[in-house]
Structures are given as structure tokens and as C-alpha cells.
Write a protein that holds these residues in place. Structure first.
Motif, PDB file in Angstrom:
ATOM      1  N   GLU A 145       0.820  -1.209   0.000  1.00  0.00           N
ATOM      2  CA  GLU A 145       0.000   0.000   0.000  1.00  0.00           C
ATOM      3  C   GLU A 145       0.855   1.261   0.000  1.00  0.00           C
ATOM      4  O   GLU A 145       0.826   2.066   0.921  1.00  0.00           O
ATOM      5  CB  GLU A 145      -0.966   0.004   1.193  1.00  0.00           C
ATOM      6  N   ASP A 158       2.336   4.995  -1.557  1.00  0.00           N
ATOM      7  CA  ASP A 158       1.686   6.250  -1.903  1.00  0.00           C
ATOM      8  C   ASP A 158       0.914   6.101  -3.220  1.00  0.00           C
ATOM      9  O   ASP A 158       1.424   5.524  -4.182  1.00  0.00           O
ATOM     10  CB  ASP A 158       2.753   7.341  -2.048  1.00  0.00           C
ATOM     11  N   PRO A 159      -0.329   6.620  -3.292  1.00  0.00           N
ATOM     12  CA  PRO A 159      -1.145   6.456  -4.497  1.00  0.00           C
ATOM     13  C   PRO A 159      -0.515   6.998  -5.774  1.00  0.00           C
ATOM     14  O   PRO A 159      -0.669   6.406  -6.847  1.00  0.00           O
ATOM     15  CB  PRO A 159      -2.428   7.218  -4.154  1.00  0.00           C
ATOM     16  N   GLU A 184       2.179   4.578  -6.751  1.00  0.00           N
ATOM     17  CA  GLU A 184       1.541   3.371  -7.264  1.00  0.00           C
ATOM     18  C   GLU A 184       1.077   3.572  -8.707  1.00  0.00           C
ATOM     19  O   GLU A 184       1.317   2.728  -9.583  1.00  0.00           O
ATOM     20  CB  GLU A 184       0.351   3.003  -6.383  1.00  0.00           C
ATOM     21  N   TYR A 227      -9.308   2.347 -11.810  1.00  0.00           N
ATOM     22  CA  TYR A 227      -8.883   2.147 -10.418  1.00  0.00           C
ATOM     23  C   TYR A 227      -8.115   3.347  -9.857  1.00  0.00           C
ATOM     24  O   TYR A 227      -8.426   3.853  -8.777  1.00  0.00           O
ATOM     25  CB  TYR A 227      -8.002   0.896 -10.308  1.00  0.00           C
ATOM     26  N   GLN A 228      -7.070   3.774 -10.570  1.00  0.00           N
ATOM     27  CA  GLN A 228      -6.222   4.831 -10.017  1.00  0.00           C
ATOM     28  C   GLN A 228      -6.932   6.174  -9.940  1.00  0.00           C
ATOM     29  O   GLN A 228      -6.584   7.000  -9.103  1.00  0.00           O
ATOM     30  CB  GLN A 228      -4.924   4.953 -10.819  1.00  0.00           C
ATOM     31  N   THR A 237      -8.236   5.989  -6.413  1.00  0.00           N
ATOM     32  CA  THR A 237      -7.250   6.124  -5.341  1.00  0.00           C
ATOM     33  C   THR A 237      -6.600   7.508  -5.327  1.00  0.00           C
ATOM     34  O   THR A 237      -6.116   7.963  -4.289  1.00  0.00           O
ATOM     35  CB  THR A 237      -6.152   5.050  -5.463  1.00  0.00           C
ATOM     36  N   LEU A 238      -6.593   8.189  -6.485  1.00  0.00           N
ATOM     37  CA  LEU A 238      -5.986   9.522  -6.570  1.00  0.00           C
ATOM     38  C   LEU A 238      -7.001  10.645  -6.395  1.00  0.00           C
ATOM     39  O   LEU A 238      -6.631  11.828  -6.385  1.00  0.00           O
ATOM     40  CB  LEU A 238      -5.300   9.692  -7.929  1.00  0.00           C
ATOM     41  N   ASP A 239      -8.257  10.295  -6.224  1.00  0.00           N
ATOM     42  CA  ASP A 239      -9.339  11.283  -6.199  1.00  0.00           C
ATOM     43  C   ASP A 239      -9.157  12.343  -5.111  1.00  0.00           C
ATOM     44  O   ASP A 239      -9.467  13.514  -5.313  1.00  0.00           O
ATOM     45  CB  ASP A 239     -10.684  10.568  -6.031  1.00  0.00           C
ATOM     46  N   HIS A 275      -5.869  -3.788  -1.190  1.00  0.00           N
ATOM     47  CA  HIS A 275      -6.551  -2.586  -0.704  1.00  0.00           C
ATOM     48  C   HIS A 275      -7.610  -2.086  -1.676  1.00  0.00           C
ATOM     49  O   HIS A 275      -8.472  -1.292  -1.293  1.00  0.00           O
ATOM     50  CB  HIS A 275      -5.533  -1.484  -0.379  1.00  0.00           C
ATOM     51  N   PHE A 276      -7.602  -2.558  -2.925  1.00  0.00           N
ATOM     52  CA  PHE A 276      -8.650  -2.192  -3.876  1.00  0.00           C
ATOM     53  C   PHE A 276      -9.947  -2.954  -3.604  1.00  0.00           C
ATOM     54  O   PHE A 276     -11.011  -2.519  -4.032  1.00  0.00           O
ATOM     55  CB  PHE A 276      -8.213  -2.530  -5.314  1.00  0.00           C
ATOM     56  N   ILE A 302     -14.947   0.980  -2.956  1.00  0.00           N
ATOM     57  CA  ILE A 302     -13.985   1.250  -4.024  1.00  0.00           C
ATOM     58  C   ILE A 302     -14.421   0.576  -5.317  1.00  0.00           C
ATOM     59  O   ILE A 302     -14.441   1.185  -6.392  1.00  0.00           O
ATOM     60  CB  ILE A 302     -12.568   0.788  -3.623  1.00  0.00           C
TER      61      ILE A 302
END
Length: 199
Positions: free
Chosen positions: A51, A53-54, A57, A95-96, A99-101, A148-149, A154
Motif C-alpha cells: 500500500e 503512496d497512491p 503506485e 482504479y487509479q 485512489t488519486l481522487d 486494498h482495492f 472502491i
């Protein structure tokens, strides 16, 4: 021809890929995946487990994508082969961008800009869709630990992102009901790919 298989975790993409490997053996397709087909992909999987940093990642995923295109996809396409990839750039956008939202004001726009000019857009994408509660049930049965996804909130947002992408590009996307029997899905997708290849 570049074919991609997409969908949230738990939709049965891996099962479909195994089915296509058998059903399309006469076409000699190159079966590949993201991440994992390059040494960078192995680092991505490590990053997911830890996990990180987004942003880091997302950039790791992008680096794997670039290596994947250079080392696997471009050479195969230049030889006229059919390439089938289990996940591709649409996974990153779906997906990203979630997580980056909370980090970027326009996560999807940023991700698309990072890929613009060098990525290869798939010829056809099969999007497996499923109720999120069913996906969570399948994941809990198949794995001891979750990535974690793999959380309902999510995956709900990710699937919505996928469907939005399909609405934006209906000629490329083929939406497949992942609640159907595995054999039926495999036969449908295999027959569909054959039709695309004949054209």
C-alpha cells in the motif's frame, strides 16, 4: 489486433483468459497481462501489497504499461498476432482515478494525459460487469487476504468508471454479464474475437 479484458476484481477475468487460451489456440494469440508481464510488473504487485503512496503506485503501473507495450505488445502486433491482455490502460483509469481522487483535482484527466501520445488504444475491450456484492462474495471465497482495492465502496466507484468509459467509446467496448455461466461467457467472447479477426 489488441484485445483487452477488463472488469472489477471478482468478475472472472482470469477464468475467461484460461478459457480463451484453449478456445483460440488455433489463432495462436499472445496472452499477456498487466501488471506482471515485465519485471516492473512484479514491483507493482509488491507495491500493491505494501500500500504505497497512491501517486507512486499509479506511476509504477504506468511504467509497467510502457514496458509491456515495448517488450510484448508492439513486437507481437508487428508480427500480425492477436494480443489478448488481462487488464490494460482502462484498469488504470478506472482504479487509479479512485485512489488519486483525494489527491488530484482531476485524477482521470491527469492519468489520461500521462498516457497520451505513446500508449496503444485497444481495438476491442470486453468489460465484465457484476453486482459488487457478488464480486465481494467471490473474492472472500477465493482469497485469504484482500488487496486494498478489494472493498465494496472502491469497487462500486471503479465499476462506475468502467461503465462511463464504455459509454464514451461504445464501438470499442463489449459489455459482458459476468453472472452468466463461465463456459457461456468464454464461448461468446471467443466467437466474438473470431468475428473481429475475420473482418
Amino acid at each position: 489486433m489488441l484485445i483487452t479484458i477488463e472488469g472489477i476484481d471478482g468478475t472472472g477475468k482470469s477464468t475467461l483468459i484460461r478459457n480463451l487460451t484453449e478456445n483460440l489456440i488455433d489463432l495462436g494469440p499472445v496472452i499477456t497481462r498487466e501488471p506482471g508481464s515485465t519485471w516492473i510488473g512484479e514491483q507493482v504487485r509488491r507495491g500493491i501489497a505494501e500500500e504505497i503512496d497512491p501517486v507512486a503506485e499509479a506511476l509504477l503501473f504506468t511504467a509497467d504499461h510502457a514496458a509491456h507495450i515495448r517488450d510484448v505488445i508492439r513486437p507481437a502486433l508487428s508480427e500480425g498476432k492477436v494480443v489478448i491482455s488481462d487488464r490494460y490502460s482502462d484498469s488504470r483509469y478506472a482504479y487509479q482515478s479512485v485512489t488519486l481522487d483525494s489527491i488530484l483535482p482531476d485524477a482521470l484527466g491527469w492519468l489520461e494525459a500521462v498516457h497520451r501520445g505513446w500508449t496503444i488504444v485497444p481495438d476491442h475491450t470486453y468489460l465484465l460487469t457484476i453486482p459488487v456484492e457478488e464480486a465481494m462474495k467471490r473474492l472472500s471465497n477465493d482469497r485469504d487476504t484482500a488487496e486494498h482495492f478489494e472493498k465494496a465502496d472502491i469497487l462500486t466507484r471503479v465499476q462506475k468508471n468502467y461503465l462511463t468509459a464504455a459509454e464514451r467509446d461504445p464501438e470499442r467496448f463489449v459489455i459482458v454479464d459476468a453472472m452468466l455461466e463461465k463456459e457461456k461467457i468464454g464461448n461468446f467472447v471467443a466467437d466474438s474475437i473470431r468475428q473481429f479477426v475475420k473482418r
